[in-house]
Motif scaffolding. Structure first.
Motif, PDB file in Angstrom:
ATOM      1  N   LYS A  22       7.741  -4.938  10.298  1.00 45.52           N
ATOM      2  CA  LYS A  22       6.535  -5.533   9.707  1.00 45.52           C
ATOM      3  C   LYS A  22       6.884  -6.686   8.758  1.00 45.52           C
ATOM      4  O   LYS A  22       6.312  -7.768   8.845  1.00 45.52           O
ATOM      5  CB  LYS A  22       5.720  -4.453   8.968  1.00 45.52           C
ATOM      6  CG  LYS A  22       5.321  -3.279   9.856  1.00 45.52           C
ATOM      7  CD  LYS A  22       4.503  -2.236   9.118  1.00 45.52           C
ATOM      8  CE  LYS A  22       5.204  -1.594   7.933  1.00 45.52           C
ATOM      9  NZ  LYS A  22       6.421  -0.812   8.293  1.00 45.52           N
ATOM     10  N   THR A  23       7.836  -6.413   7.864  1.00 47.29           N
ATOM     11  CA  THR A  23       8.232  -7.481   6.930  1.00 47.29           C
ATOM     12  C   THR A  23       8.890  -8.633   7.680  1.00 47.29           C
ATOM     13  O   THR A  23       8.693  -9.803   7.341  1.00 47.29           O
ATOM     14  CB  THR A  23       9.172  -6.914   5.841  1.00 47.29           C
ATOM     15  OG1 THR A  23       8.436  -5.956   5.073  1.00 47.29           O
ATOM     16  CG2 THR A  23       9.703  -7.998   4.916  1.00 47.29           C
ATOM     17  N   THR A  24       9.617  -8.298   8.724  1.00 50.19           N
ATOM     18  CA  THR A  24      10.263  -9.345   9.515  1.00 50.19           C
ATOM     19  C   THR A  24       9.216 -10.257  10.160  1.00 50.19           C
ATOM     20  O   THR A  24       9.412 -11.479  10.256  1.00 50.19           O
ATOM     21  CB  THR A  24      11.174  -8.703  10.585  1.00 50.19           C
ATOM     22  OG1 THR A  24      12.073  -7.804   9.930  1.00 50.19           O
ATOM     23  CG2 THR A  24      11.960  -9.746  11.345  1.00 50.19           C
TER      24      THR A  24
ATOM     25  N   PRO B 171       4.460 -10.833  -1.455  1.00 52.87           N
ATOM     26  CA  PRO B 171       5.575 -10.103  -0.860  1.00 52.87           C
ATOM     27  C   PRO B 171       5.565  -8.609  -1.160  1.00 52.87           C
ATOM     28  O   PRO B 171       4.954  -8.169  -2.135  1.00 52.87           O
ATOM     29  CB  PRO B 171       6.807 -10.766  -1.483  1.00 52.87           C
ATOM     30  CG  PRO B 171       6.335 -11.429  -2.714  1.00 52.87           C
ATOM     31  CD  PRO B 171       4.869 -11.699  -2.566  1.00 52.87           C
ATOM     32  N   GLN B 172       6.247  -7.868  -0.305  1.00 47.87           N
ATOM     33  CA  GLN B 172       6.432  -6.434  -0.523  1.00 47.87           C
ATOM     34  C   GLN B 172       7.120  -6.235  -1.881  1.00 47.87           C
ATOM     35  O   GLN B 172       8.049  -6.973  -2.220  1.00 47.87           O
ATOM     36  CB  GLN B 172       7.308  -5.860   0.596  1.00 47.87           C
ATOM     37  CG  GLN B 172       7.383  -4.351   0.598  1.00 47.87           C
ATOM     38  CD  GLN B 172       7.915  -3.786   1.913  1.00 47.87           C
ATOM     39  OE1 GLN B 172       8.420  -4.516   2.764  1.00 47.87           O
ATOM     40  NE2 GLN B 172       7.793  -2.479   2.083  1.00 47.87           N
ATOM     41  N   GLY B 173       6.635  -5.273  -2.664  1.00 53.49           N
ATOM     42  CA  GLY B 173       7.248  -5.027  -3.972  1.00 53.49           C
ATOM     43  C   GLY B 173       6.826  -6.030  -5.032  1.00 53.49           C
ATOM     44  O   GLY B 173       7.434  -6.116  -6.088  1.00 53.49           O
TER      45      GLY B 173
ATOM     46  N   MET C 243      -0.085 -10.410   3.233  1.00 53.18           N
ATOM     47  CA  MET C 243       0.094  -9.365   2.214  1.00 53.18           C
ATOM     48  C   MET C 243       0.954  -8.256   2.785  1.00 53.18           C
ATOM     49  O   MET C 243       0.574  -7.610   3.760  1.00 53.18           O
ATOM     50  CB  MET C 243      -1.253  -8.769   1.799  1.00 53.18           C
ATOM     51  CG  MET C 243      -2.160  -9.722   1.067  1.00 53.18           C
ATOM     52  SD  MET C 243      -3.528  -8.799   0.318  1.00 53.18           S
ATOM     53  CE  MET C 243      -4.542 -10.158  -0.260  1.00 53.18           C
ATOM     54  N   ASP C 244       2.111  -8.048   2.150  1.00 53.60           N
ATOM     55  CA  ASP C 244       3.060  -7.064   2.673  1.00 53.60           C
ATOM     56  C   ASP C 244       2.999  -5.776   1.843  1.00 53.60           C
ATOM     57  O   ASP C 244       3.544  -5.716   0.742  1.00 53.60           O
ATOM     58  CB  ASP C 244       4.475  -7.665   2.662  1.00 53.60           C
ATOM     59  CG  ASP C 244       5.448  -6.869   3.522  1.00 53.60           C
ATOM     60  OD1 ASP C 244       5.105  -5.754   3.946  1.00 53.60           O
ATOM     61  OD2 ASP C 244       6.565  -7.378   3.766  1.00 53.60           O
ATOM     62  N   GLU C 245       2.341  -4.782   2.367  1.00 54.54           N
ATOM     63  CA  GLU C 245       2.178  -3.464   1.727  1.00 54.54           C
ATOM     64  C   GLU C 245       1.703  -3.551   0.280  1.00 54.54           C
ATOM     65  O   GLU C 245       2.344  -3.013  -0.636  1.00 54.54           O
ATOM     66  CB  GLU C 245       3.489  -2.659   1.830  1.00 54.54           C
ATOM     67  CG  GLU C 245       3.870  -2.439   3.288  1.00 54.54           C
ATOM     68  CD  GLU C 245       4.762  -1.223   3.491  1.00 54.54           C
ATOM     69  OE1 GLU C 245       4.624  -0.246   2.733  1.00 54.54           O
ATOM     70  OE2 GLU C 245       5.572  -1.254   4.441  1.00 54.54           O
ATOM     71  N   PRO C 246       0.550  -4.204   0.075  1.00 54.72           N
ATOM     72  CA  PRO C 246       0.067  -4.346  -1.305  1.00 54.72           C
ATOM     73  C   PRO C 246      -0.272  -3.017  -1.971  1.00 54.72           C
ATOM     74  O   PRO C 246      -0.239  -2.927  -3.198  1.00 54.72           O
ATOM     75  CB  PRO C 246      -1.189  -5.223  -1.158  1.00 54.72           C
ATOM     76  CG  PRO C 246      -1.621  -5.052   0.255  1.00 54.72           C
ATOM     77  CD  PRO C 246      -0.350  -4.853   1.038  1.00 54.72           C
TER      78      PRO C 246
HETATM   79 MG   LIG Z   1       8.506  -3.964   4.999  1.00 53.73          MG
END
Ligand SMILES: [Mg+2]
Ligand SMILES: Nc1ncnc2c1ncn2[C@@H]1O[C@H](COP(=O)(O)OP(=O)(O)OP(=O)(O)O)[C@@H](O)[C@H]1O
Length: 256
Positions: free
Chosen positions: A50-52, A92-94, A178-181
Motif C-alpha cells: 500500500k505504501t509502495t 505520510p504513514q506515521g 493519505m497513508d493510514e491516517p
Molecule cells: Mg504502509
C-alpha cells in the motif's frame, strides 16, 4: 466491477505498474483509478504494497514499468516536487511532522518549499484562487489553531494527524494521498477524521486513502480496492463489497 466504467473522469489513473526496491518486486501489475471529487480507499494487509503504491504516485519510488497519469499527464519519472506542483499532496504513514518545529512552521513548510521551486503549475495551479492559507487551515482545524506556537512534538496523536493533513492542504492539492491516517488513533478521533475527509471531498478535493481500518474506509469511500501481494484482488463500491462478505473475509482476513 461494472460500476467502474460509469464513474466520472479520472483525476489519477494507474495502469499496470511494477515497482521494486532493488531486486524486491513489490507492485506486480497494479491498476486503479481515482475519479475527480471522490474518495478511493485502498485496503490490504500489512506488507502488501500500500505504501509502495503511494510512493509510486508521489514519485518517491517510481515504477519501473507501467503508466501513472495525473489529469491526463504522465508523471512517472518526474521528481516528487514536480508531482507536488501538479497538485498531489502526501499525508505520510506515521504523520511525519517535524517534531522540533512549531505547528505554524510545519504548516508553512509546503508553501515556502513550493514557492521556492516556482509554485503550483499546470491546470488548476498558478493563477487559480489558492484555496488554503494558514487562516483557513486554522478555521478547519481549530484544535491546532490554538497551538500554533507550540512544538509539534507536544501535540496528541490526533492533533498531529490534523497537522499532517493541514500541512498537505497548504500546498493546495487536488489529490491528497493519505497513508493510514487512522493508525493509532482513538475511535472518537477516527470518526472526526472521517468527517474531515467527507468535508474535503465536498470542497472538491479527491483522496486516495490507504487504510487498515476497514470500517472507516467503507464509511467514507466512493470506491474501494483491495490489494494483496502487489495486485488488486477485488474492487467495488462499499455496497458491492458489503454484499460479498466472504470475499472480504478471504482477502482481508476479517469478518464483516
Ligand atoms: Mg504502509
Ligand atoms: N525501502 C524498502 N526496501 C526494501 N523493501 C521494502 C522497502 N519498503 C517496503 N519494502 C517491502 O515491500 C513490501 C511492501 O511494503 P509496503 O510498505 O508497501 O506495505 P504496506 O502495505 O504499506 O504495509 P503496512 O500496512 O505495514 O504499512 C514489504 O514486503 C516490505 O517489506
Amino acid at each position: 466491477m461494472a460500476a467502474a466504467d460509469s464513474r466520472p473522469a479520472d483525476l489519477l489513473a494507474i495502469e499496470d505498474i511494477h515497482t521494486y526496491y532493488g531486486d524486491s518486486y513489490v507492485l506486480q501489475g497494479l491498476s486503479l483509478r481515482v475519479a475527480s471529487g471522490t474518495i478511493v480507499a485502498l485496503l490490504g494487509r500489512n506488507g502488501m504494497g500500500k505504501t509502495t503504491l503511494i510512493r509510486s504516485v508521489a514519485g518517491l519510488t517510481p515504477p519501473r514499468r507501467g503508466r501513472i497519469t495525473f489529469r491526463g499527464s504522465d508523471v512517472v519519472g518526474l521528481p516528487p516536487y514536480r508531482i507536488a506542483q501538479l497538485g498531489v499532496a502526501l499525508v505520510p504513514q506515521g504523520r511525519r511532522t517535524f517534531p522540533s518545529l512549531t505547528v505554524r512552521e510545519n504548516l508553512q513548510m509546503p508553501q515556502s518549499t513550493l514557492a521556492g521551486l516556482g509554485g503550483r503549475t499546470g491546470p488548476g495551479g498558478r493563477g487559480r484562487a489558492e484555496r488554503w492559507s494558514l487562516s483557513e487551515v486554522v478555521r478547519e482545524f481549530p484544535q491546532i489553531g490554538d497551538r500554533l506556537g507550540q512544538r509539534a512534538r507536544n501535540l496528541s496523536g490526533g492533533e498531529q494527524q490534523m497537522l499532517a493533513i493541514g500541512r498537505a492542504l497548504m500546498a493546495n492539492p487536488d489529490l491528497i494521498l493519505m497513508d493510514e491516517p487512522s493508525e493509532g488513533l482513538a475511535p472518537v478521533i477516527v470518526q472526526q477524521l472521517g468527517a474531515i475527509m467527507r468535508r474535503l471531498r465536498s470542497q472538491g478535493h479527491s483522496i486516495l486513502l490507504v487504510e487498515q481500518n476497514v470500517g472507516l474506509a467503507m464509511e467514507v469511500a466512493d470506491y474501494v480496492y483491495v490489494i494483496a501481494t502487489g495486485r488488486v484482488t477485488c474492487a467495488g463500491t462499499p455496497a458491492e463489497l458489503d454484499a460479498q462478505p466472504d470475499l472480504m473475509a478471504r482477502h482481508l482476513g476479517i469478518e464483516r
